[in-house]
Scaffold this motif. Sequence first.
Motif, short mmCIF file in Angstrom:
data_model
loop_
_atom_site.label_atom_id
_atom_site.label_comp_id
_atom_site.label_asym_id
_atom_site.label_seq_id
_atom_site.Cartn_x
_atom_site.Cartn_y
_atom_site.Cartn_z
N GLU A 173 0.83 -1.21 0.00
CA GLU A 173 0.00 0.00 0.00
C GLU A 173 0.86 1.25 0.00
N ARG A 174 0.20 2.35 -0.30
CA ARG A 174 0.85 3.67 -0.25
C ARG A 174 0.04 4.56 0.67
N ILE A 175 0.73 5.49 1.33
CA ILE A 175 0.02 6.48 2.15
C ILE A 175 -0.21 7.73 1.30
N VAL A 176 -1.43 8.22 1.31
CA VAL A 176 -1.72 9.48 0.64
C VAL A 176 -2.09 10.50 1.72
N VAL A 177 -1.51 11.68 1.62
CA VAL A 177 -1.87 12.76 2.54
C VAL A 177 -2.68 13.79 1.76
N PHE A 178 -3.92 13.97 2.17
CA PHE A 178 -4.77 14.98 1.55
C PHE A 178 -4.94 16.14 2.52
N ARG A 179 -4.92 17.35 2.00
CA ARG A 179 -5.47 18.48 2.76
C ARG A 179 -6.78 18.84 2.10
N VAL A 180 -7.85 18.85 2.90
CA VAL A 180 -9.18 19.08 2.33
C VAL A 180 -9.84 20.24 3.05
N ASP A 181 -10.65 20.98 2.26
CA ASP A 181 -11.25 22.20 2.78
C ASP A 181 -12.54 21.86 3.52
N THR A 182 -12.41 21.26 4.69
CA THR A 182 -13.58 21.04 5.54
C THR A 182 -13.15 20.97 7.00
N ILE A 183 -14.03 21.43 7.87
CA ILE A 183 -13.78 21.36 9.31
C ILE A 183 -14.33 20.04 9.86
N ASP A 184 -15.24 19.42 9.09
CA ASP A 184 -15.96 18.24 9.58
C ASP A 184 -15.63 17.01 8.74
N THR A 185 -14.72 16.18 9.23
CA THR A 185 -14.28 15.04 8.44
C THR A 185 -15.05 13.75 8.76
N ALA A 186 -15.97 13.83 9.75
CA ALA A 186 -16.59 12.59 10.26
C ALA A 186 -17.24 11.76 9.15
#
Lengths: 391, 216
Positions: free
Chosen positions: B184-197
């Motif tokens: 597997e590979r790790i992906v790091v995302f930065r996403v424009d949301t305060i609520d990731t649930a």
Amino acid sequence: MAAQALSGRAVIVHDLALENYGFGGDHPFNPLRVRLALELCEALGLLEDYPLVSPGPATDEDLTTVHTLTYVRMVQKAGRSLSTLSDLLDYGLGTPDNPIFPDMHEACARVVGGVLAACRLVMAGEVDHAMCISGGLHHALRSKASGFCVYNDAGVAISRLKEEHPGIRIVYVDTDAHHGDGVQWMFYSDPDVLTVSMHESGRYLFPGTGGVDEKGRNGGVGYSVNVPLEPFTDDESWISCFEAVVPEVLRAFGPDLILSQNGCDGHILDPLTHLSATTRLYEHVPQRMHDLAHELCSGRWVATGGGGYDIWRVVPRAWTVLWAAVSHQHLPEKVPEDWLSNWGEKSPVELPPLMRDAPEDYPQGPPSAKIAERNLRTIQEVVEKVLPSIQ
Amino acid sequence: MLLVKDSMTREIVTLSPDETAGTALALCRERRIRHLPVLEEGRLIGIVSDRDLRSSTPALGDPARAKALQEILVEDVMAGDVVAALPDDPIEQAANTMRERRIGCLPVVEDDELVGIITTSDVMDALVYLVGANEPGSRMEIAVPDRPGSLAGAAGVFGMCGINIVSAAMGPTREPADAGKPRERIVVFRVDTIDTAEVVGYLDEAGYPVLWPPKP
């Protein structure tokens, strides 16, 4: 007599219209939390001598002290469904975080008006302390809605007070679990507005900013203070960090007014963050703000709400505790029966019977000594790098 | 994007080889820079750093210092064997050259002409810009199978939820968490949301386990 003199006169600024600020459906930002909190205050008898003061809405001129007119017009159009989704997205609107809702401009302007009115009452000397718990929308940016926040109430209030009271020095203290980025950026170069934010580290959590190195720009260097806390920080460590930084910073600065943002989303039950605080923190912070206001600025203190997404078990108690500090009233031990029976059926979770959490109610997270030690290192960095610039 | 020319400094302070060490050090101090390219008739012939200048002159307080600063010339101190970058080089190549040779900057040369300079701090700025760390967002770490379509699949879940991606970075492969599964590979995302649930739930369901934030 001494206690009377210290307690100060207090007021709640609120109107049903402020409860129109919400995004509907399952959105986590639910104005019901404000209703639950105020009804809990009432059920405990904490509102008996305190009629609510109803604020007017902020005007376009108020809002454009910190927001662009283009943005304000966009929010106005959004509330009447007059714009396309593609246009809205450029302004952070129409997203899952900040969906549009009917008459959103009016609702948001009303919240800003509430905090502005609270600040003006305190500055006019009509009261010593004021609370507006619908306020605290600290993520709103100049031209963009962000993190459930459309207009930046604290930003507008601070800008207006600066116009109305030339030379005024204001300190903004933000203990929401998220970094108070919007307010910080609005006054980043301003040495007359000191912003202090204590929050869960932005390494992972929204908005990602709020590192110790963000300490202001140009003439404002030293006037933005950030204390990023480790995920899973508990009351003990949080309070010792607060005590190590906030009183000293405020004394060095010498404010004319304290504006505090009292988001309670650092509670261990909050679904959006990873901190481990309990009601102990949310009792400690406002009591200290109260004492510091009397020590430093003749009691002038305005408290707003902020984040807080466990709307049943956490927010009502945390903000009732806040009001008890603002109005200097004794906090009863138990959550009253009539409030419990009114809301118990509607709540999807069991409501707590006591106003204060017991430490044994919550299981321990990862080893807290290690977390406390890392927080201590952060504090040392703040004390060494940022404090010396404050005058 | 991510080319040397996107991150380099174009206004360059240069020296000629016959200037004194004293002049060079004063320039470093005034302009708050640490590297000065040396030009002769417009051609790059060397580079001198504030460290080279300091280590080749007597220390502050040494009576011989003032004289030495006047007598030692830039050409005596400069590194003549200069490694340069091209404006169209990928920034990671410039970063790697600096790392391997343990140097803090590269002059940027095109058609024998010095057009810019790129330093380690320019590379840092590019990294911050690349990961979107200057825009509001939540950081999410997700494990995806090292198979075609994995990145698109994980990114598509954000799209389905209406969440904008601010940046994405995918790392090298690693052993899978469960034996028997593909690497597997790790992906790091930065996403424009305060609520990731909500999106965390969908990602998990779709077979892209979320390593951070932790589940409630």
